[in-house]
Write an enzyme that holds these catalytic residues in place. Sequence first.
Site, mmCIF file in Angstrom:
data_model
loop_
_atom_site.group_PDB
_atom_site.id
_atom_site.type_symbol
_atom_site.label_atom_id
_atom_site.label_comp_id
_atom_site.label_asym_id
_atom_site.label_seq_id
_atom_site.Cartn_x
_atom_site.Cartn_y
_atom_site.Cartn_z
ATOM 1 N N ARG A 42 0.787 -1.227 0.000
ATOM 2 C CA ARG A 42 0.000 0.000 0.000
ATOM 3 C C ARG A 42 0.821 1.280 0.000
ATOM 4 O O ARG A 42 0.619 2.152 -0.838
ATOM 5 C CB ARG A 42 -0.928 0.025 1.235
ATOM 6 C CG ARG A 42 -1.997 -1.042 1.231
ATOM 7 C CD ARG A 42 -3.037 -0.751 2.300
ATOM 8 N NE ARG A 42 -3.981 -1.839 2.456
ATOM 9 C CZ ARG A 42 -5.026 -1.815 3.267
ATOM 10 N NH1 ARG A 42 -5.256 -0.743 3.992
ATOM 11 N NH2 ARG A 42 -5.839 -2.846 3.359
ATOM 12 N N HIS A 88 -7.795 -4.363 -6.566
ATOM 13 C CA HIS A 88 -7.508 -3.633 -5.318
ATOM 14 C C HIS A 88 -8.734 -3.649 -4.405
ATOM 15 O O HIS A 88 -9.509 -2.685 -4.372
ATOM 16 C CB HIS A 88 -7.109 -2.191 -5.641
ATOM 17 C CG HIS A 88 -6.416 -1.486 -4.513
ATOM 18 N ND1 HIS A 88 -5.093 -1.694 -4.208
ATOM 19 C CD2 HIS A 88 -6.865 -0.585 -3.616
ATOM 20 C CE1 HIS A 88 -4.754 -0.942 -3.181
ATOM 21 N NE2 HIS A 88 -5.823 -0.252 -2.800
ATOM 22 N N TYR A 131 -19.352 12.286 -10.486
ATOM 23 C CA TYR A 131 -19.447 13.525 -11.254
ATOM 24 C C TYR A 131 -18.244 13.768 -12.165
ATOM 25 O O TYR A 131 -18.303 14.641 -13.024
ATOM 26 C CB TYR A 131 -19.593 14.723 -10.310
ATOM 27 C CG TYR A 131 -20.825 14.666 -9.440
ATOM 28 C CD1 TYR A 131 -22.092 14.617 -10.001
ATOM 29 C CD2 TYR A 131 -20.715 14.673 -8.061
ATOM 30 C CE1 TYR A 131 -23.224 14.568 -9.211
ATOM 31 C CE2 TYR A 131 -21.846 14.630 -7.250
ATOM 32 C CZ TYR A 131 -23.092 14.570 -7.827
ATOM 33 O OH TYR A 131 -24.202 14.523 -7.048
#
Length: 833
Positions: A42, A88, A131
């Site tokens: 990570r 992931h 969006y």
Amino acid sequence: MARRKTTTPLPDDFEERIVDIDVSSEMRTSFLEYAYSVIYQRALPDARDGLKPVQRRILYSMNEMGLRPDRGHVKSSRVVGEVMGKLHPHGDSPIYDALVRLAQPFSMRLPLIDGHGNFGSLDDMPAAMRYTEARLASAAMLMVQSIEEETVDFRPNYDGREVEPTVLPSAFPNLLVNGATGIAVGMATNMPPHNLGEVVAAARHLLKHPEASLDELMRFVPGPDLPTGGLVIGLDGIRDAYQSGRGTFRMRAKVAIEQVTPRRKGLVVTELPFNVGPERVVTKIRELVQSKKLAGISDLKDLTDRHKGLRLVIEIKNGFIPERILDELYRLTPMEETFGINNVALVDGQPRTLGLRELLQVYVDHRIDVVRRRSAYRKHKREERLHLVEGLIIALLNIDEVIQVIRASDDSAQARARLMEVFDLSETQAVYILDTPLRRLTRFDKLELDREKQTLTDEIAALAALLASETKLRAAVSKELADIAKSYGTPRRTILMESSGQPRSTPAVPLEVPDDPCRVMLSSTGLLARTAGAEPLSGIGDRSNHDVLISVVDSTVRGEIGVVTSHGRLIRVGVIDLPALPPSANPPSLSGGHPVSEYVTLAPGETVVGLGSLNPDGPGLALGTAQGVVKRVVPDYPANREDFEVITLKDGDHVVGVTELTSEDHDLVFITSDAQLLRFPATSVRPQGRPATGMAGIRLDAAAQVIWFGALDPALPSQVVTISGLATAIPGTQTGNAKVSDFADFPAKGRATGGVRAQRFLKGEDVLILAWAGPAPAKAVTDTGRPVDLPDEIGRRDGSGLRLTHPVSALGGALGTTASIPPPPAPDEDPTL
């Protein structure tokens, strides 16, 4: 009906197995596994492609989805879902955060995602993923270029159903160009971006001169090149970082002195330090100006837009030197920040701290390996094609025999076997001939096949020569880097300036300042200041200053005091940071004080109720709450915490008063909204630790609450001031009826009783809007600081009051103990409470 409990008998050969495990060893092993997982999966980037696993998975998935620069944008949520579902499985938020950062031009020196929509700014968060839209940028195609040619290794994904690359081919040094930041377990990385052209030049020099020194490489890479430009001050820290992997440098805003108006000059800020937004700078400058910590600024305008870019105009007052103001801005605001370099990256799966040469060497070795594997793959593919072309040429030369063999065969397997036997072909060539349409077996195709054979032969020879020579491999890598730098390189944005590398000096307590006694004062308007000595104080200034003190605490110049809030918190404040009043200001005027909000951070609805000493040998604090709880706090304050609770409050309760007991002979006093006053000895309240909730102080009626709490010395002449009014009136609008009484007229009662009446309500009155008790004479002011005359003291404690001429905002006395109008109730609260 009762149920019978049955048990299943164990088999005869059953053997109980209990394994003894050392807890410390198990915890150590588990923690190390977790830490390694965070580091490797990570937080830290790979030194070869400069990407964290989530970033690598995003770019790989978008390439597999065909979201290339020549295609249209797609919703970011679609990309996030693809990455999360296949590669992931750690939630959509970190995936989208990583995608957004890859698209931000102020975060990446060479953005890898082409974003469409609101991808945020240095001061604002991006829009939700539903969006925004995204596709790969042109630079990202360099990261995944030739990944289909077996240039990198693949591994199974989290569930073994898919595969993902362990590293991307990375045609340019992404780690140095775009930098990286991440926090792992026990380690972190923080790497600044650099200029692509400079990094490529250094890598090419290292390819040609493998023994190049750091000084030689720094001729090409003199320092970071930040996306937001600005100035870098001090190259010593940069060289330390390039040498050892750790170092610091200072970033400054780019500022020009211009004539902003016909009569005034100003500072025009066009570039800010890395990761510093204009709103943060504007807010800090306004705070400094309002608190009078920064003089000489008359106006501040943010003229930033998407066409002209960043532009902050700071107008300077006449009579001030702009250069001196700029120095103060660098010292006090984020216009100068420090960047700590920590070049930690994964090398062969292990975290290492790398200098500039090591970073370039790891990338160069990776790129040489990619080109070698790509060349071997291409050579193999061309050899396979040449083998087929040679077989097809044999078929064309013997087209009649081939057709006869095929027609004489019973099936395709026999035809394949006979072709291999008659024309000495391999099985692959025979199958290809059988699959080739007859229309391709023409004389024109024969010429094309001859030309293709020659081309393939030449390419195979060139690839073989490349694979056989390390020098040619390095030259090929160098040429590709040069082409990339020519296509994607941009001029340097950050200016590097030589300096000692030492940080700018910050304000500190001078050695010659003695630790003299002083008093810290808090006014009813929220101003905080200290005196130059420990002389006696008056609670209100003269008619021109109108300062009423809420709280006064004895301290020393280098000491600390505590600010007590309505939520029961005590916040440490250094006395040296407070403005000192002139010695002549006695009675003191707090007009030169600073707002208490500059020193403490309050939660919504939280207010400051008073000050307290942090002396561990002192008598401690006494607190009273709106629900009638009293508490004496044992002064065992933690030394390593900036703020802590001094009382545990019940739901809906808050602190209304705090005082520091200077003697056990003092009386504690409650005054309630229904005009009840209770005084009882402080000895009846035992001191408690900080987590305690206190004990019952006064018994309240259902619709009443405490509006004032404090401690008084019964041996001193004191007064009680109460102002009555209507509960439903808007606070601060009604004048009310005031009554001044002698404190001695109120008899002492026991703790947890109801007290005695302090004022009789007239018609149209139902609540006390303000109350105070303390040493005489009592004084009052309005919210604008205008003094209000109080009536004379009457001879009885339960009489009615006299009408005032103006609404009173605060009451005070000779020692600074005051009361102020409480904030209006919340909409869902009873206004009578």
